[in-house]
Design an enzyme around this catalytic site. Structure first.
Site, PDB file in Angstrom:
ATOM      1  CE  LYS A   1      39.968  40.714  36.557  1.00  0.00           C
ATOM      2  NZ  LYS A   1      40.035  41.992  37.283  1.00  0.00           N
TER       3      LYS A   1
ATOM      4  CD  GLN B   1      37.375  43.520  39.453  1.00  0.00           C
ATOM      5  OE1 GLN B   1      38.362  42.797  39.382  1.00  0.00           O
ATOM      6  NE2 GLN B   1      36.925  44.201  38.419  1.00  0.00           N
TER       7      GLN B   1
ATOM      8  CG  ASP C   1      44.739  44.845  39.031  1.00  0.00           C
ATOM      9  OD1 ASP C   1      44.589  44.422  37.873  1.00  0.00           O
ATOM     10  OD2 ASP C   1      43.849  44.821  39.900  1.00  0.00           O
TER      11      ASP C   1
END
Ligand code: GUN
Length: 292
Positions: free
Chosen positions: A52, A96, A119
């Site tokens: 990412k 994450q 997200d």
């Protein structure tokens, strides 16, 4: 059989974003900035977060990686999140997953400012998604919609079976594909670990999204001819013939299923790269939201 080439499509999307960033910065606008928090040293999570960050560099975004040890307390993690919420230079950030067992995941996701939640995991964004309101869509389902759309795969009126009911993939995927939208209007069935006679559902499906995390679970005898296959799984299977000691396997037995499929995503190079591209797209959206 046509391969749904997520690597190629994600590169196209990244090129599109890069050119938008160029235009923005040449107009004197601020460069989009994505931050990622990683807790612990899980190999797969480290790989994803690094990918990412690398993608940000490639398209001209600023990025910040906050790397925390496995024994980080929930309080320290929440503090880092509050700092990112308050930092006007950060447009969006992710935590994450999975997190270490001693940390309450729901508490952490709820602490993220919904306007920076690229997200799309905050309950506000999940609710807005469910109600067809503008929001950050979770990157993996968003990437699957985009892939289906760019390959002109018809979904309207089709029987879709989503395998798995996770908050990250299965649940949102099932909601999105049943909505009135591009790559939507489908009749969706969710199957999961308690489903009896799973093949009864998969054998009738026009489109299958496999997101259960069991390597090579879906086999050729479980699908019909012409099926469209989206394989979200990416499991590390021990393999001594590989230098790194493992190979990456999807939830689908590619060998047998690809013989019957009209379209299929490879693993790797299918859904994975799309997830990253859509995270970047969400960050660009966050930047444009924060302008006004
Ligand atoms: N773990 C697996 N997929 C994801 C994702 O899309 N976002 C985050 N933050 N963690 C993940």
């Amino acid at each position: 059989m046509i391969l749904l080439d997520g690597k190629k499509v994600s590169n196209d999307i990244k090129d599109e974003i890069a050119s938008q960033v160029k235009t923005m910065t040449s107009n004197g606008e601020k460069t989009p900035h994505l931050a990622a928090i990683l807790v612990g040293t899980d190999g797969a999570s480290m790989t994803y977060v690094n990918a990412k960050v690398k993608a940000c560099e490639r398209i001209g975004f600023n990025s910040t990686l906050i790397d925390l040890p496995e024994d980080t307390t929930e309080a320290v993690l929440l503090d880092k999140i509050h700092n990112l919420n308050d930092d006007s230079d950060i447009d969006g950030f992710i935590v994450q997953l999975p997190l270490p067992k001693h940390i309450d995941e729901q508490k952490v996701l709820k602490a993220v400012n919904p306007d920076k939640d690229v997200d799309g995991f905050h309950p506000t964004n999940v609710g807005r998604m469910t109600l067809d309101l503008p929001c950050f869509l979770p990157a993996t389902p968003y990437g699957i919609l985009e892939l289906l759309e760019r390959y002109n795969v018809e979904t309207s009126g089709k029987d879709v079976v989503v395998m798995g009911r996770s908050h990250i993939v299965g649940r949102p995927m099932s909601i999105l594909m049943s909505q009135k939208r591009k790559a939507g209007n489908a009749t969706v069935t969710v199957v999961h670990s308690r489903t009896e006679n799973l093949s009864h559902f998969t054998q009738k499906a026009d489109i299958i999204v496999a997101a259960i995390g069991i390597s090579e679970f879906l086999t050729g005898d479980m699908v019909k001819d012409g099926v469209v296959i989206i394989d979200v799984g990416i499991t590390r299977v021990p393999d001594e013939t590989k230098a790194r000691g493992y190979r990456l396997a999807g939830d689908v037995d590619f060998e047998s299923v690809s013989k019957k499929a009209s379209y299929i995503t490879p693993v790797p190079g299918g859904v994975g790269p799309m997830t990253i591209a859509m995270l970047l797209k969400n960050t660009l959206l966050a930047r444009s939201m924060h302008k006004s």
